[in-house]
Scaffold this active site. Structure first.
Site, mmCIF file in Angstrom:
data_model
loop_
_atom_site.group_PDB
_atom_site.id
_atom_site.type_symbol
_atom_site.label_atom_id
_atom_site.label_comp_id
_atom_site.label_asym_id
_atom_site.label_seq_id
_atom_site.Cartn_x
_atom_site.Cartn_y
_atom_site.Cartn_z
ATOM 1 N N LYS A 10 0.713 -1.095 -0.072
ATOM 2 C CA LYS A 10 0.043 -0.006 -0.021
ATOM 3 C C LYS A 10 0.880 1.259 0.087
ATOM 4 O O LYS A 10 2.248 1.126 0.315
ATOM 5 C CB LYS A 10 -0.954 0.032 1.334
ATOM 6 N N TYR A 50 -12.431 -2.259 -3.728
ATOM 7 C CA TYR A 50 -12.732 -2.200 -2.316
ATOM 8 C C TYR A 50 -14.465 -2.170 -2.280
ATOM 9 O O TYR A 50 -14.932 -1.947 -1.216
ATOM 10 C CB TYR A 50 -12.085 -1.349 -1.526
ATOM 11 N N PHE A 58 -15.418 3.837 6.773
ATOM 12 C CA PHE A 58 -14.014 4.138 6.340
ATOM 13 C C PHE A 58 -13.995 4.055 5.007
ATOM 14 O O PHE A 58 -12.839 4.308 4.591
ATOM 15 C CB PHE A 58 -12.871 3.270 7.260
ATOM 16 N N ARG A 86 -1.482 -14.306 4.850
ATOM 17 C CA ARG A 86 -2.168 -13.567 5.830
ATOM 18 C C ARG A 86 -1.538 -13.639 7.470
ATOM 19 O O ARG A 86 -1.460 -12.596 8.055
ATOM 20 C CB ARG A 86 -3.647 -14.241 6.134
ATOM 21 N N THR A 92 -4.953 -7.159 10.772
ATOM 22 C CA THR A 92 -5.277 -5.768 10.067
ATOM 23 C C THR A 92 -4.739 -4.737 10.814
ATOM 24 O O THR A 92 -4.335 -3.724 10.439
ATOM 25 C CB THR A 92 -6.842 -5.780 9.804
ATOM 26 N N ARG A 103 2.692 -6.198 9.286
ATOM 27 C CA ARG A 103 2.183 -5.106 10.092
ATOM 28 C C ARG A 103 2.515 -4.794 11.358
ATOM 29 O O ARG A 103 2.614 -3.606 11.562
ATOM 30 C CB ARG A 103 0.443 -5.422 10.053
ATOM 31 N N ASN A 113 -1.864 0.248 6.670
ATOM 32 C CA ASN A 113 -1.507 -0.988 7.311
ATOM 33 C C ASN A 113 -0.567 -1.727 6.292
ATOM 34 O O ASN A 113 -0.460 -2.934 6.331
ATOM 35 C CB ASN A 113 -2.678 -1.690 7.965
ATOM 36 N N HIS A 116 -2.260 -5.580 1.704
ATOM 37 C CA HIS A 116 -3.540 -6.208 1.770
ATOM 38 C C HIS A 116 -3.185 -7.636 1.098
ATOM 39 O O HIS A 116 -2.290 -7.634 0.336
ATOM 40 C CB HIS A 116 -4.392 -5.329 0.670
ATOM 41 N N GLU A 127 -9.700 -11.166 -7.296
ATOM 42 C CA GLU A 127 -8.789 -9.986 -6.957
ATOM 43 C C GLU A 127 -7.761 -10.126 -8.083
ATOM 44 O O GLU A 127 -7.444 -9.066 -8.404
ATOM 45 C CB GLU A 127 -8.497 -9.717 -5.549
HETATM 46 P P1 CMP Z 1 -7.556 -4.502 3.710
HETATM 47 O O1 CMP Z 1 -7.090 -5.929 3.893
HETATM 48 O O2 CMP Z 1 -6.597 -3.943 2.635
HETATM 49 O O3 CMP Z 1 -8.939 -4.552 3.683
HETATM 50 C C1 CMP Z 1 -9.776 -3.367 3.717
HETATM 51 C C2 CMP Z 1 -9.105 -2.553 4.397
HETATM 52 O O4 CMP Z 1 -9.801 -1.390 5.315
HETATM 53 C C3 CMP Z 1 -8.186 -3.093 5.582
HETATM 54 O O5 CMP Z 1 -7.179 -3.504 4.945
HETATM 55 C C4 CMP Z 1 -7.758 -1.614 6.374
HETATM 56 O O6 CMP Z 1 -6.629 -0.979 5.883
HETATM 57 C C5 CMP Z 1 -9.121 -0.788 5.967
HETATM 58 N N1 CMP Z 1 -9.737 -0.639 7.316
HETATM 59 C C6 CMP Z 1 -10.307 -1.649 8.290
HETATM 60 N N2 CMP Z 1 -10.756 -1.068 9.335
HETATM 61 C C7 CMP Z 1 -10.525 0.503 9.168
HETATM 62 C C8 CMP Z 1 -10.850 1.719 10.022
HETATM 63 N N3 CMP Z 1 -11.568 1.521 11.034
HETATM 64 N N4 CMP Z 1 -10.214 2.927 9.408
HETATM 65 C C9 CMP Z 1 -9.646 2.716 8.138
HETATM 66 N N5 CMP Z 1 -9.266 1.670 7.430
HETATM 67 C C10 CMP Z 1 -9.806 0.667 7.984
#
Ligand code: CMP
Length: 139
Positions: A10, A50, A58, A86, A92, A103, A113, A116, A127
């Site tokens: 990212k 997404y 969010f 994972r 996450t 992470r 983070n 993905h 995907e």
């Molecule tokens: P990802 O695995 O890319 O899939 C969805 C993404 O949403 C997740 O990783 C996070 O980076 C993001 N995400 C999840 N919860 C939040 C949150 N509370 N605020 C901002 N981003 C979020």
């Protein structure tokens, strides 16, 4: 079984020049990078990727962040690649991520983070097809 999964490095990570360090974590875990490209998503493209999160509070912030700088999209292949990826990524929210995971080491927040990874075989297939043509997958 041998699987493939879609991974994204990212903007927070590409901004900090962490592509190589993150790729080393994947390779050290036995994951093979069988396709990879650096691209700059538009907010609309990030939104489409997404789409499943469209109703989440969010979502807007997530799409804006994913379009804020280049990302590296990649296909990782290996035995149980979806679960293995994972595991290497960690939880996450970096506050919950186990020591040594990507992470835990690199992520800035739950939004920024660093990586993905697909969560299941069906989403992995979708995907991967979102970003790559069959010709680009060189196992
Ligand atoms: P990802 O695995 O890319 O899939 C969805 C993404 O949403 C997740 O990783 C996070 O980076 C993001 N995400 C999840 N919860 C939040 C949150 N509370 N605020 C901002 N981003 C979020």
């Amino acid at each position: 079984a041998t699987e493939r999964t879609l991974s994204i490095i990212k903007p927070d990570a590409t901004n900090r020049n962490l592509t190589g360090k993150i790729n080393a974590k994947f390779e050290d875990a036995g994951l093979r990078i069988v396709a990879q490209k650096r691209i700059h998503l538009s907010p609309a493209q990030a939104g489409k990727f997404y789409e499943v999160h469209a109703e989440r509070p969010f979502y807007g912030e997530l799409c804006e962040f994913m379009a804020s700088a280049p990302v590296v999209v990649q296909v990782l292949e290996g035995e149980g690649a979806i679960a293995k990826n994972r595991e290497v990524m960690g939880a996450t929210n970096p506050a919950d991520a186990a020591a040594g995971t990507i992470r835990a080491e690199f992520a800035l927040s739950v939004g920024e983070n660093s990586v993905h990874g697909s969560d299941a075989p069906e989403t992995a297939a979708n995907e991967i097809a979102f970003f790559f043509s069959g010709l680009e997958l060189v196992g």
